[in-house]
Design an enzyme around this catalytic site. Sequence first.
Site, PDB file in Angstrom:
ATOM      1  N   LYS A   1       0.825  -1.204   0.000  1.00 27.77           N
ATOM      2  CA  LYS A   1       0.000   0.000   0.000  1.00 27.77           C
ATOM      3  C   LYS A   1       0.868   1.266   0.000  1.00 27.77           C
ATOM      4  O   LYS A   1       2.046   1.227   0.346  1.00 27.77           O
ATOM      5  CB  LYS A   1      -0.932  -0.001   1.221  1.00 27.77           C
ATOM      6  CG  LYS A   1      -1.807  -1.247   1.310  1.00 27.77           C
ATOM      7  CD  LYS A   1      -2.656  -1.427   0.071  1.00 27.77           C
ATOM      8  CE  LYS A   1      -3.675  -2.550   0.134  1.00 27.77           C
ATOM      9  NZ  LYS A   1      -3.243  -3.831   0.603  1.00 27.77           N
TER      10      LYS A   1
HETATM   11  C1  PLP Z   1      -9.626  -3.117  -0.886  1.00 28.27           C
HETATM   12  C2  PLP Z   1      -8.951  -3.862   0.224  1.00 28.27           C
HETATM   13  N1  PLP Z   1      -9.596  -4.063   1.378  1.00 28.27           N
HETATM   14  C3  PLP Z   1      -9.024  -4.719   2.401  1.00 28.27           C
HETATM   15  C4  PLP Z   1      -7.743  -5.215   2.312  1.00 28.27           C
HETATM   16  C5  PLP Z   1      -7.173  -5.990   3.453  1.00 28.27           C
HETATM   17  O1  PLP Z   1      -6.027  -5.404   3.974  1.00 28.27           O
HETATM   18  P1  PLP Z   1      -4.883  -6.277   4.683  1.00 28.27           P
HETATM   19  O2  PLP Z   1      -4.163  -7.038   3.632  1.00 28.27           O
HETATM   20  O3  PLP Z   1      -4.025  -5.241   5.340  1.00 28.27           O
HETATM   21  O4  PLP Z   1      -5.532  -7.166   5.662  1.00 28.27           O
HETATM   22  C6  PLP Z   1      -7.023  -5.014   1.134  1.00 28.27           C
HETATM   23  C7  PLP Z   1      -5.650  -5.524   0.995  1.00 28.27           C
HETATM   24  O5  PLP Z   1      -5.131  -5.676  -0.075  1.00 28.27           O
HETATM   25  C8  PLP Z   1      -7.632  -4.326   0.061  1.00 28.27           C
HETATM   26  O6  PLP Z   1      -7.002  -4.114  -1.087  1.00 28.27           O
END
Ligand code: PLP
Length: 419
Positions: A203
């Site tokens: 990210k």
């Molecule tokens: C749109 C979206 N929501 C939620 C998440 C979940 O985040 P994490 O990987 O930090 O758990 C991601 C991760 O890629 C995402 O792209």
Amino acid sequence: MAAPALALLGGPPVWSRGWPSWPLTGPATGRHLLDVLDSGRWAVSGPWTGRESWNRRFCRRFADYIGVRFCHTVDHGSSALLAAFLALDLGPGDEVIVPGLTWVACASAVLRVGATPVLVDISPDTLCLDPAAVEAAITPRSRCILMVHLYSCMADVEAIGALAARHGLAVVEDCAQAHGATWAGRRAGSFGRIAAFSMQQGKVLTAGEGGAVLTDDPVLADRLERLGSDGRRVSRTPPRPGRPDLDEVGGLQGMNLCLSEFQAALLCDGLDRLEAQTETRTTRAAGLDRALGALPLLETLRPHAGNDRRAYYHYAIRLAPAVTGQVTAARVCDALGAELGTWVHGPYTPLSRHPLFAPGTLRALPAGLPAPALPVAEAEAGRTVLLHHALLLAGEDAMAAIAEAFAKVLGRLDALAGA
Ligand SMILES: Cc1ncc(COP(=O)(O)O)c(C=O)c1O
């Protein structure tokens, strides 16, 4: 002279000078990490050292940056979604509307609270929720809309906000891919009742793993804090050195979703660079839109006019049907990757057939969910090409190479199809 062969087929690549690495560090990164190391406080639950924790510092700064009152860090973006749904008291019998094209965690988090994800189709302009499809999916059991901003466009926050208000639904805004984006000058993360951010490795603001939940509502903020720290909250009375500055409030069944102090220090450090990096990416992406949009076989996204600043998690461009009629988008991605010396890939598989979305495989999760047809998500997933945001931090010469690579690959589709 014959045109050079495609790099995928043994020819010379367009670009072999490499790309900016990600994550990036700055001059203060190591110092901040050493500060945590030496402080004796590595966790929110560690002893108070006489000064504000890195977690609190980040929350204060990030809430201010997004333009909302409250922020709490969590260990992952997935946990941010889980905490958001629990704070809204969603559970069995409730339906949450989820875009059919997004990361699997969006639907999994709904399942984890026992609610039902209802997958709906997307807009071909933005790859985000289609408000008309949302409206058509609303039933008496609907409680919440998960409004995800995907890749580089914001969902239509006005239309979805109006729909939610009309039907009495809560909006959770998933900003995992939208740090720094704005709609009419207001930052993504300030439109839902709760916003969920991810700070995972890829990210644009990252601590390797991490996340945050934000809200303007003091009652929800208090629930989010206790949910994420085993029922505790930061002391409102003066802390005593050597003891945790947390009060064991209880009153709500929480979990430990806390972020370590090392990660919070990395987030503070990354936040110092986020604006400048967003500016660079936005400028580079606008240049790419001009160069690639001029090629007859490519189509750029069409963000909503209200989305006046885009945050690029991925740069997305679509192949015209004349291309995908000859070769798969995956093959084009491989050819582009070989020309540019990086990983070029397509979007997520639509959730209705995503191999990672498998609710019936655990007894604790509801089974037998319908797998609706998602024609727009299917069509766009089959023709979209994505470039990771780190590429947009390279120079203008690298952007010219990206345009050249597209022109080269699209000019040799016959070779690609025949090989
Ligand atoms: C749109 C979206 N929501 C939620 C998440 C979940 O985040 P994490 O990987 O930090 O758990 C991601 C991760 O890629 C995402 O792209």
